[in-house]
Design a protein around this motif. Structure first.
Motif, PDB file in Angstrom:
ATOM      1  N   SER A  25      -4.864   6.345  -1.541  1.00 39.14           N
ATOM      2  CA  SER A  25      -3.862   5.461  -0.820  1.00 39.14           C
ATOM      3  C   SER A  25      -4.226   4.089  -2.098  1.00 39.14           C
TER       4      SER A  25
ATOM      5  N   ILE B 256      -7.440   2.984  -3.278  1.00 42.95           N
ATOM      6  CA  ILE B 256      -8.265   2.260  -2.486  1.00 42.95           C
ATOM      7  C   ILE B 256      -9.308   3.953  -1.530  1.00 42.95           C
ATOM      8  N   ILE B 257      -8.322   5.080  -1.392  1.00 46.73           N
ATOM      9  CA  ILE B 257      -8.739   6.248  -1.110  1.00 46.73           C
ATOM     10  C   ILE B 257      -9.106   7.211  -1.625  1.00 46.73           C
TER      11      ILE B 257
ATOM     12  N   THR C   5       0.670  -0.752   0.434  1.00 44.86           N
ATOM     13  CA  THR C   5       0.193   0.051   0.415  1.00 44.86           C
ATOM     14  C   THR C   5       0.839   1.447   0.139  1.00 44.86           C
TER      15      THR C   5
ATOM     16  N   ARG D 209      -5.173   4.827  13.131  1.00 37.88           N
ATOM     17  CA  ARG D 209      -5.482   3.820  11.640  1.00 37.88           C
ATOM     18  C   ARG D 209      -6.471   3.689  11.305  1.00 37.88           C
TER      19      ARG D 209
ATOM     20  N   THR E 167      -0.281  -3.973   4.158  1.00 37.22           N
ATOM     21  CA  THR E 167      -2.459  -3.776   4.462  1.00 37.22           C
ATOM     22  C   THR E 167      -2.807  -4.309   5.856  1.00 37.22           C
TER      23      THR E 167
ATOM     24  N   LEU F 266       3.193   3.453   9.009  1.00 39.39           N
ATOM     25  CA  LEU F 266       3.250   3.369   7.580  1.00 39.39           C
ATOM     26  C   LEU F 266       4.965   4.252   7.816  1.00 39.39           C
TER      27      LEU F 266
ATOM     28  N   TYR G 215       0.747   5.663  -0.529  1.00 40.43           N
ATOM     29  CA  TYR G 215      -0.460   7.086   0.315  1.00 40.43           C
ATOM     30  C   TYR G 215       0.278   7.901  -0.725  1.00 40.43           C
TER      31      TYR G 215
ATOM     32  N   LEU H  24      -1.914  18.321   7.919  1.00 44.99           N
ATOM     33  CA  LEU H  24      -1.478  16.605   7.648  1.00 44.99           C
ATOM     34  C   LEU H  24      -2.458  16.108   6.794  1.00 44.99           C
TER      35      LEU H  24
ATOM     36  N   LEU I 152      -7.484  -0.828   6.853  1.00 45.20           N
ATOM     37  CA  LEU I 152      -6.241  -1.174   6.401  1.00 45.20           C
ATOM     38  C   LEU I 152      -5.756  -0.525   5.307  1.00 45.20           C
ATOM     39  N   ASN I 153      -5.770   0.385   4.688  1.00 50.31           N
ATOM     40  CA  ASN I 153      -5.157   1.631   3.987  1.00 50.31           C
ATOM     41  C   ASN I 153      -5.741   3.106   4.559  1.00 50.31           C
ATOM     42  N   ASP I 154      -6.284   3.739   5.320  1.00 48.65           N
ATOM     43  CA  ASP I 154      -6.616   4.503   5.814  1.00 48.65           C
ATOM     44  C   ASP I 154      -5.255   5.149   7.252  1.00 48.65           C
ATOM     45  N   MET I 155      -4.701   6.524   7.456  1.00 51.89           N
ATOM     46  CA  MET I 155      -4.002   6.713   8.739  1.00 51.89           C
ATOM     47  C   MET I 155      -4.770   7.773   8.419  1.00 51.89           C
ATOM     48  N   ARG I 156      -4.652   8.190  10.119  1.00 54.98           N
ATOM     49  CA  ARG I 156      -5.867  10.075   9.919  1.00 54.98           C
ATOM     50  C   ARG I 156      -5.083  10.687  11.185  1.00 54.98           C
ATOM     51  N   PHE I 157      -4.278  11.739  10.928  1.00 58.29           N
ATOM     52  CA  PHE I 157      -2.879  12.240  11.735  1.00 58.29           C
ATOM     53  C   PHE I 157      -4.240  13.897  12.655  1.00 58.29           C
TER      54      PHE I 157
ATOM     55  N   TYR J 286       0.326  12.642   1.141  1.00 61.12           N
ATOM     56  CA  TYR J 286      -0.483  12.998   2.145  1.00 61.12           C
ATOM     57  C   TYR J 286      -0.288  14.483   1.314  1.00 61.12           C
TER      58      TYR J 286
ATOM     59  N   ILE K  15      -4.683  13.018   4.265  1.00 58.03           N
ATOM     60  CA  ILE K  15      -4.712  11.525   3.020  1.00 58.03           C
ATOM     61  C   ILE K  15      -5.349  12.762   2.350  1.00 58.03           C
TER      62      ILE K  15
END
Lengths: 114, 113
Positions: free
Chosen positions: A48, A55-56, A31, B95, A96, A103, A33, A43, B98-103, A35, A45
């Motif tokens: 991804s 995906i995102i 995966t 997190r 994943t 990350l 990303y 920060l 599965l594919n998304d991390m937020r800050f 940002y 996103i």
């Protein structure tokens, strides 16, 4: 050997131009990303990709087009650059479903639009 | 809605003292990861510490430890024996999926000699 590498690290360009930022990871992650970090350090996103599949897509303008030719690369192309696009763009990668969930980040690419 | 909230935009600490940075998050999940990242002026994002939600024991990494309160959805970072090199922006992250991390918005830590 840099784990996540981005090029270029600095980019200065005029409004209306088109530019690309490249990212490569050698960690074998599935995966990747993008940002965006604004002037207030927030920060956010943008995209991804998992195994080359989007995906995102976090309500990013159509002028931003990511492309993942393989799971080790995720490039970001920006059309018709605007002043508000000035920011630091970070590429990152992760596993994943396995690993520790963190990350791994590149060093960032500072884009300045004049 | 903001998933991760850091209520302290700036904090300062005297060298060798202890400081705690706050973080709260919003989730309906029971299994997830939480992280603290450090961003020094070099702008490199460096992982400080991670916590798996299913683990009740608080994570520690040398001078860094967390206070994880799952019911309260709180995840604070304690830095002991602060050093000048600890000066940086600190980001709390959750997190999501599965594919998304937020800050969070970050806390700028200043260390005074």
């Amino acid at each position: 050997d840099t784990a996540v590498s981005q090029t270029p690290k600095y980019l200065v360009t005029q409004m209306g131009n088109d530019k690309s930022i490249k990212c490569e990871q050698n960690l074998g992650h599935d995966t990747m990303y993008w940002y965006k970090q604004d002037s207030k350090k927030f920060l956010k996103i943008m995209f991804s990709y998992n195994n080359k599949e989007l995906i995102i897509n976090e309500t990013v303008p159509n002028r931003f087009s990511p492309k993942s030719p393989d799971k080790a690369h995720l490039n970001l192309h920006i059309n018709s650059l605007e002043l508000g696009d000035s920011a630091v763009y970070f590429c990152a990668s992760s596993w994943t479903a396995t690993g520790t969930g963190e990350l791994f980040f590149g060093e960032g690419s500072r884009l300045t639009v004049l | 809605a903001q998933t991760v909230t850091q209520s302290q935009p700036e904090m300062s600490v005297q060298e060798a003292e202890t400081v705690t940075l706050s973080c709260t998050y919003d989730t309906s999940e029971s299994d997830y990861y939480l992280f603290w990242y450090k961003q020094p002026p070099s702008r490199q994002m460096i992982l400080v510490i991670r916590q798996e939600a299913y683990k009740q024991q608080n994570a520690t990494e040398n001078r860094f430890s967390v206070n994880f309160q799952k019911a309260a959805k709180s995840f604070s970072l304690k830095i002991s024996d602060s050093q000048l090199g600890d000066a940086a922006m600190y980001f709390c992250a959750y997190r999501r999926g599965l594919n998304d991390m937020r800050f969070g918005a970050g806390t700028r830590l200043t260390v005074k000699p």
